[in-house]
Write a protein that holds these residues in place. Structure first.
Motif, short mmCIF file in Angstrom:
data_model
loop_
_atom_site.label_atom_id
_atom_site.label_comp_id
_atom_site.label_asym_id
_atom_site.label_seq_id
_atom_site.Cartn_x
_atom_site.Cartn_y
_atom_site.Cartn_z
N TYR A 192 -25.63 -4.00 74.03
CA TYR A 192 -24.47 -4.91 74.01
C TYR A 192 -23.91 -5.26 75.53
CZ TYR A 192 -19.47 -6.24 73.81
OH TYR A 192 -18.17 -6.84 74.22
N TYR A 193 -24.10 -4.16 76.38
CA TYR A 193 -23.72 -4.13 77.63
C TYR A 193 -24.50 -5.42 78.52
CZ TYR A 193 -22.74 -2.95 82.73
OH TYR A 193 -22.70 -2.88 84.02
N GLU A 194 -25.70 -5.53 78.28
CA GLU A 194 -26.75 -6.19 79.04
C GLU A 194 -26.70 -7.68 78.55
OE1 GLU A 194 -29.99 -3.59 81.28
OE2 GLU A 194 -30.27 -3.51 79.20
N ILE A 195 -26.40 -7.81 77.24
CA ILE A 195 -26.51 -9.08 76.60
C ILE A 195 -25.32 -9.79 76.53
CG2 ILE A 195 -26.76 -10.25 74.15
CD1 ILE A 195 -28.79 -8.39 73.45
N ARG A 196 -23.95 -9.12 76.53
CA ARG A 196 -22.62 -9.87 76.11
C ARG A 196 -21.81 -9.54 77.49
NH1 ARG A 196 -23.98 -13.49 72.66
NH2 ARG A 196 -24.64 -12.56 70.74
N VAL A 197 -22.03 -8.38 78.12
CA VAL A 197 -20.90 -8.08 79.35
C VAL A 197 -21.50 -8.67 80.58
CG1 VAL A 197 -19.53 -6.31 80.33
CG2 VAL A 197 -19.82 -6.31 77.91
N ASN A 198 -22.47 -7.86 80.83
CA ASN A 198 -23.22 -8.16 82.27
C ASN A 198 -24.34 -9.32 81.81
OD1 ASN A 198 -23.31 -7.44 84.87
ND2 ASN A 198 -25.24 -6.10 84.55
N PRO A 199 -23.90 -10.59 82.54
CA PRO A 199 -24.43 -11.85 82.17
C PRO A 199 -25.82 -11.77 83.22
CG PRO A 199 -22.96 -12.19 83.88
CD PRO A 199 -22.90 -10.92 83.57
N PHE A 200 -26.79 -11.19 82.36
CA PHE A 200 -27.99 -11.65 82.84
C PHE A 200 -28.58 -12.97 82.42
CE2 PHE A 200 -27.71 -6.99 82.55
CZ PHE A 200 -28.03 -6.78 83.77
N CYS A 201 -28.13 -13.43 81.11
CA CYS A 201 -28.50 -14.52 80.40
C CYS A 201 -27.33 -15.44 80.55
CB CYS A 201 -29.32 -14.27 79.18
SG CYS A 201 -29.54 -15.76 78.40
N CYS A 202 -27.16 -16.41 81.43
CA CYS A 202 -25.69 -17.24 81.31
C CYS A 202 -26.24 -18.87 81.50
CB CYS A 202 -25.32 -16.68 82.47
SG CYS A 202 -26.30 -16.76 83.90
N VAL A 203 -24.97 -19.43 81.48
CA VAL A 203 -25.02 -20.99 81.47
C VAL A 203 -23.90 -21.27 82.55
CG1 VAL A 203 -24.63 -22.84 80.21
CG2 VAL A 203 -25.52 -20.97 78.92
N VAL A 204 -24.27 -22.33 83.19
CA VAL A 204 -23.35 -22.85 84.14
C VAL A 204 -22.99 -24.17 83.29
CG1 VAL A 204 -22.74 -24.03 86.18
CG2 VAL A 204 -24.17 -22.01 86.03
N GLN A 205 -21.49 -24.31 83.22
CA GLN A 205 -20.79 -25.47 82.53
C GLN A 205 -20.39 -26.35 83.51
OE1 GLN A 205 -21.42 -27.02 79.76
NE2 GLN A 205 -20.59 -26.00 78.13
N PRO A 206 -21.00 -27.51 83.60
CA PRO A 206 -20.34 -28.25 84.69
C PRO A 206 -19.11 -28.98 84.23
CG PRO A 206 -22.09 -29.66 83.56
CD PRO A 206 -22.21 -28.18 83.04
N LYS A 207 -18.09 -29.26 85.09
CA LYS A 207 -16.82 -30.03 84.58
C LYS A 207 -17.07 -31.55 84.53
CE LYS A 207 -14.20 -26.89 87.67
NZ LYS A 207 -13.24 -27.04 88.80
#
Length: 818
Positions: free
Chosen positions: A437-452
Motif C-alpha cells: 500500500y505504501y509504495e503504490i498509494r502513499v509514496n508515489p513511485f508511479c505518478c502523473v503530472v497534470q498540466p494546468k
C-alpha cells in the motif's frame, strides 16, 4: 486538522503493559533454559543453542537476574517497530493508526509467543525493527538508523541457524540505503567497499560469533537426516537407520510405530508417565555422523518418490494442513529448572491464555500457517501485477523474498511442525501488505503530472496528452493507459509545488504551470517533503540530480499531488480487489475442507506439544505426593492441549482412582486404551500396578501389551519388575534375557532400579546374588554386570569373589566394552 500521536501512543503503552503482565518473567521452554544456563556460566556447550543468544542472555543477566530484561526488549521491539511502521504509512489517520496497531500487535498467533525467550521470536523482532528504521518517515539521523539496522540484522542472522535466507533481502535493502547515503563526492571504490563491508557484516557477523568453538559440537543436520530415514523406513517397510544409532529399534514395524510427521522427537524419545527414554540416538562422533549422512543420501537416491511423500507430509504438518488441533501453537509458563525461575500466572495471563484456547478450538484457521502463506501468495501476485503496470515496489518485493526464502526451505529441512518456526513468515505477511500500500498509494513511485492547461507553449502537437510516467494511474479520462511518456532531452516540465505558483529556484520562463529546469533545481521529493506531500523519499532509493543538472528520470520524478486517479482505473482496481477477495475466500475454504478430509498419513501422534508435556510433568509430580485434586487439574490442562493423547487420560484414571472415583477412573482408562492402538497404555498400567505392588495385575497388562505393536523392551522391563516383586526368579531371568537382547544400552541404565530391591532388603541378598550371577552369564562383556555381582558378594561377606569381580569389571571398563 493537525495529526497527533496520542491514540497510537496509548495503544503502544497498553500493548507493552499487557505483554509484560501476560508473559512475566518470560516464557521458558527447555531450549530457553539451556540458553540461559549457558549465558549465566559463559560456557557454550553445544551448537544447538547459538552462541549469540547465550551471550545476549548472559549480558542481560548481569543487569537483571533471569529473563525479565530480554522479555522487555522483545516486547519493546515488537510494539515500537509496528508503531513506527504504521505511523510511517498512515501519517495523518490517527485513530486508524491506533486501531491497526491494536489488531496487528495482538494478532493471536503472533502475540501468543512474543513473550517466549526463543530464537525464532528474537529473529522476528530484530528484523522487524530494522525494517521500521528503514521506513522511518524522517530524513534526519539516517546514519545512526543505518548503523542500528545493520547491527539488528547482524544479530538476526546469527540468533537462528537458518536465519540467513530471511536476512539476505533485508541486507540488500540496508546496503541500498547506505549506497545513497554516502557522500557522492567520495570515490566510487570507497563507496563499494563500505557497502560490501556492511553486507558481509550482516550476512556473516552472527555466524562468526557462533563459530566460537564449543566444548561439545552437535551436528544439527542429523536431526532432519534421521527424521528422513525414519520417514522413508516407515513407508517402505525396511529399516534404513544406521545400526550404531538404532538403540534396539531394529525391526521395520518398530520404526513405523515411532514415526510421526509432526516431529522428529517421536523417533528420538519415548515419553510415557514418569520416564523419558531415548529411542533413535543422536551422536557427537564424526564417524557415526558420516554413517548417518551416507545412509541419508543413499535412501534419497534409492527411494526419491518415498522421500518426497514423507517431505510433503511433514511440510503439510508444519503448514497446519490436518484435521487435528494446530501443533505446538505456543508455550506457556516456565518449565521446571534449577535456576530458580518460576512463573506465577496472573488473572490477566489466565484470561488471555483462555482466549487463546477458545480461538484454537473454534477459529483454528487463525493458527494454521498455510492460511498466511496463501495470503502472502495473493500479495505477491498483486505486487507483480502492479509492477507490470510500472509501479516501483522494491521494499515490498524484498520483504516478500525474505518471507519466501525463509519458508520454502522448510520443505527440505523441517523436523517438527512447531508454529514458532514460521513466526517471521506470518509477520512478513502483514508487513508486505502494508508496504505494498505504501509504495503504490502513499509514496508515489508511479505518478502523473497534470498540466494546468492542455496545451504546452510551443508544443501544440501534444495537446490533451498529459505528461506522465509509465504507470496505470492517469489524471485525464481521455488518456489511454498506454499513453507514451513525454521525455525529451531539452523540455522537462518543472513541478510547481509552492503556494501562489511561485517559480522554483532553477526554473525560468514559467508558462501555464510549466517551466524549464535550470542547473540548480531542488530534487522534487525534497520539495514535497517540506510541504508534507511525501512522508519520505523512496525507501530503497534516494532522489538524485544528474550531472548535467537535470532531474534523474526515475519513477518518482514528477508528481502533481492534486492529481487523482480516473474513475475507470479506480473501478478496475476495485474490481480486481473484489475478485481477489472472492477467489481467496473460495480457495481458503476449499483448502480448509481438504485439510479436514485429508488422507495424508501423518504417522503416530507420539510427538506432543510442550504445554501438554509440561502439564503432565506437573501433574505427575503431584500424583507422587498424593495431591490428587491438583494432579487432575494439570492433567485436564494437558488434555485441553492434546485431546488425542492417551497419557493425560491414563494419568487421570490414576488420579481418580486415588480419590476412589472408580467410574471416572474406568472411563479415562478405557479412553486411553482407545487412543493408544500400539499398546503403550498397557505398559503404563503395568508400571502403575508395580508401584501399587499389584504384580499379578502388572503381568496381565504386559501380556496385553505384547499382543499389540508396542515397545517390547518396555513391556519386558515391566514384566521383570513384576517378577522380582513376586519373587519369581526364573521368570525374572527370562525377562532379563529379553531386555538384554532388545536394548542392551537402555538396560545398562535400568539395571540400577531393577537391582535396587536386592540391595535394600537383606532377605533378598542371596536371591540377588544368584540373579546377578545369571545376568553376568547373559551379558559377560558388560562391566556393570560384574560390578553389581561383586558389590553384592562383598555385602554378603564373600571378599575374594567380590574383589575378583571388581577386577574383571575394571578390565572390561578400560577395554571399552560397555
Amino acid at each position: 486538522m493537525k495529526s497527533t500521536y496520542a491514540p497510537l501512543l496509548i495503544v503502544w503503552i497498553i500493548g507493552i503493559l499487557l505483554s509484560m503482565s501476560t508473559f512475566y518473567p518470560g516464557v521458558m521452554s527447555p531450549d530457553s533454559i539451556d540458553s540461559m544456563i549457558q549465558g549465566e556460566t559463559w560456557t557454550f556447550r553445544t551448537t544447538q543453542q547459538p552462541t549469540v543468544m547465550g551471550i545476549t542472555l548472559g549480558i542481560a543477566n548481569l543487569f537483571i537476574k533471569g529473563p525479565v530484561l530480554i522479555l522487555f526488549l522483545q516486547v519493546l521491539f515488537w510494539w515500537t517497530a509496528w508503531a513506527i511502521i504504521i505511523r510511517s504509512i498512515f501519517p495523518t489517520k490517527d485513530f486508524f493508526q491506533a486501531a491497526l496497531l491494536l489488531i496487528i500487535g495482538f494478532w493471536p498467533p503472533l502475540f501468543a509467543i512474543i513473550g517466549a525467550i526463543w530464537r525464532d521470536v528474537q529473529m522476528t523482532v530484530t528484523i522487524l525493527f530494522a525494517g521500521a528504521l528503514m521506513l522511518f518517515p524522517n530524513s534526519r539521523y539516517i546514519g545512526p538508523r543505518l548503523l542500528a539496522a545493520t547491527l539488528l540484522a547482524t544479530y538476526a542472522s546469527g540468533v537462528r541457524l537458518n536465519a540467513l535466507p530471511s536476512v539476505l533481502p533485508i541486507a540488500i535493502w540496508i546496503c541500498a540505503k547506505l549506497w545513497h547515503y554516502i557522500d557522492k563526492k567520495q570515490a566510487k571504490f570507497l563507496r563499494i567497499a563500505v557497502v560490501a563491508s556492511c553486507f558481509v557484516t550482516i550476512t556473516c557477523g552472527g555466524k562468526l560469533i557462533n563459530s566460537v568453538v564449543p566444548q561439545k559440537s552437535v551436528r544439527m543436520e542429523q536431526y532432519f537426516m534421521l527424521f528422513d530415514l525414519v520417514g522413508i523406513s516407515a513407508n517402505i517397510g525396511e529399516n534404513l537407520v544406521p545400526p550404531p544409532v538404532r538403540n534396539g529399534y531394529d525391526r521395520p514395524e518398530q520404526i513405523k510405530a515411532i514415526y510421526s510427521a509432526f516431529s522428529c522427537l517421536a523417533a528420538l524419545y519415548e515419553y510415557t508417565p514418569n520416564v523419558t527414554l531415548p529411542r533413535i540416538l543422536t551422536t557427537e562422533d564424526p564417524k557415526i555422523f558420516d554413517l548417518i549422512s551416507e545412509a541419508w543420501r543413499k535412501a534419497i537416491i534409492s527411494h526419491p518418490m518415498v522421500y518426497f511423500k514423507h517431505r510433503t507430509t511433514a511440510f503439510a504438518a508444519l503448514m497446519g494442513w490436518s484435521d487435528r488441533r494446530p501443533y505446538y501453537p505456543y508455550e506457556k509458563g516456565v518449565i521446571f529448572n534449577t535456576l530458580g525461575i518460576k512463573w506465577n500466572p496472573s488473572q490477566v495471563s489466565d484470561k488471555i491464555y483462555s482466549f487463546f484456547d477458545f480461538l484454537l478450538n473454534y477459529f483454528s484457521i487463525l493458527w494454521r500457517p498455510w492460511f498466511y502463506i496463501w495470503l502472502t501468495l495473493i500479495i505477491s501476485l498483486k505486487a507483480i501485477s502492479a509492477w507490470r503496470y510500472g509501479a516501483s515496489l522494491p521494499v515490498t518485493f524484498l520483504i516478500l523474498l525474505s518471507s519466501w526464502f525463509y519458508t520454502l526451505p522448510y520443505y527440505f529441512v523441517t523436523s517438527a511442525a512447531d508454529a514458532r518456526y514460521l513466526h517471521w513468515s506470518i509477520t512478513a505477511t502483514f508487513l508486505a501488505a502494508m508496504t505494498l500500500y505504501y509504495e503504490i498509494r502513499v509514496n508515489p513511485f508511479c505518478c502523473v503530472v497534470q498540466p494546468k492547461s492542455n496545451t504546452i507553449p510551443g508544443r501544440e502537437d501534444i495537446q490533451n496528452n498529459p505528461v506522465q510516467s509509465n504507470c496505470n494511474i492517469h489524471g485525464n479520462n481521455n488518456t489511454p493507459p498506454d499513453s507514451q511518456v513525454m521525455q525529451t532531452s531539452n523540455e522537462k516540465p518543472c513541478l510547481d509545488t509552492t503556494p501562489n505558483h511561485k517559480t522554483q529556484p532553477g526554473c525560468e520562463n514559467q508558462s501555464n504551470g510549466y517551466s524549464s529546469p535550470g542547473n540548480d533545481e531542488i530534487p522534487i521529493c525534497h520539495v514535497l517533503q517540506e510541504r508534507n506531500v511525501l512522508p519520505d523519499c523512496n525507501p530503497l532509493e534516494s532522489c538524485e540530480t544528474q550531472e548535467n543538472g537535470n532531474l534523474q528520470q526515475n519513477s518518482n520524478e514528477r508528481l502533481n499531488h492534486n492529481a487523482k486517479p480516473s474513475f475507470e482505473i479506480t473501478r478496475k482496481s476495485l474490481t480486481e480487489t473484489f475478485l481477489g477477495i472472492v477467489v481467496f475466500l473460495i480457495v481458503t475454504m476449499s483448502l480448509n475442507q481438504m485439510a479436514k478430509n485429508t488422507s495424508m498419513d501423518f504417522g503416530c501422534l507420539a510427538a506432543r506439544s510442550g504445554q501438554a508435556i509440561q502439564a503432565v510433568e506437573q501433574g505427575e509430580a503431584r500424583l507422587k505426593t498424593s495431591d490428587f485434586s491438583n494432579a487432575i487439574t494439570f492433567f485436564k490442562n494437558s488434555q485441553a492441549f492434546e485431546p488425542e493423547w492417551w497419557v493425560p487420560e491414563i494419568n487421570l484414571s490414576f488420579a481418580y482412582a486415588g480419590i476412589n472415583e472408580t467410574s471416572s477412573a474406568s472411563f479415562h482408562q478405557n479412553k486411553a486404551i482407545m487412543l493408544c492402538p500400539t499398546g503403550e497404555v498397557f505398559i503404563a498400567l503395568a508400571n502403575h500396578s508395580n508401584s501399587q505392588s499389584k504384580f499379578q495385575d502388572s503381568l496381565i497388562y504386559v501380556g496385553k501389551a505384547l499382543n499389540k505393536n508396542c515397545d517390547k523392551y518396555s513391556a519386558n522391563l515391566a514384566a521383570l519388575n513384576a517378577a522380582i516383586g513376586l519373587r519369581n526368579w526364573p521368570l525374572a531371568v527370562i525377562h532379563t534375557r529379553q531386555c538384554v537382547l532388545l536394548n542392551l544400552p537402555a538396560f545398562s541404565h535400568d539395571i540400577i532400579a531393577v537391582g535396587d530391591p536386592f540391595f535394600k532388603d537383606p532377605l533378598l541378598c542371596e536371591a540377588g546374588l544368584e540373579y546377578f550371577r545369571q545376568l553376568k552369564d547373559i551379558a559377560p562383556d558388560q562391566w556393570w554386570a560384574h560390578y553389581n555381582y561383586g558389590t553384592l558378594a562383598l555385602k554378603l561377606g564373600r571378599k575374594s569373589l567380590g574383589e575378583e569381580e571388581y577386577k574383571k569389571a575394571e578390565e572390561l571398563k578400560h577395554s571399552g566394552k560397555n
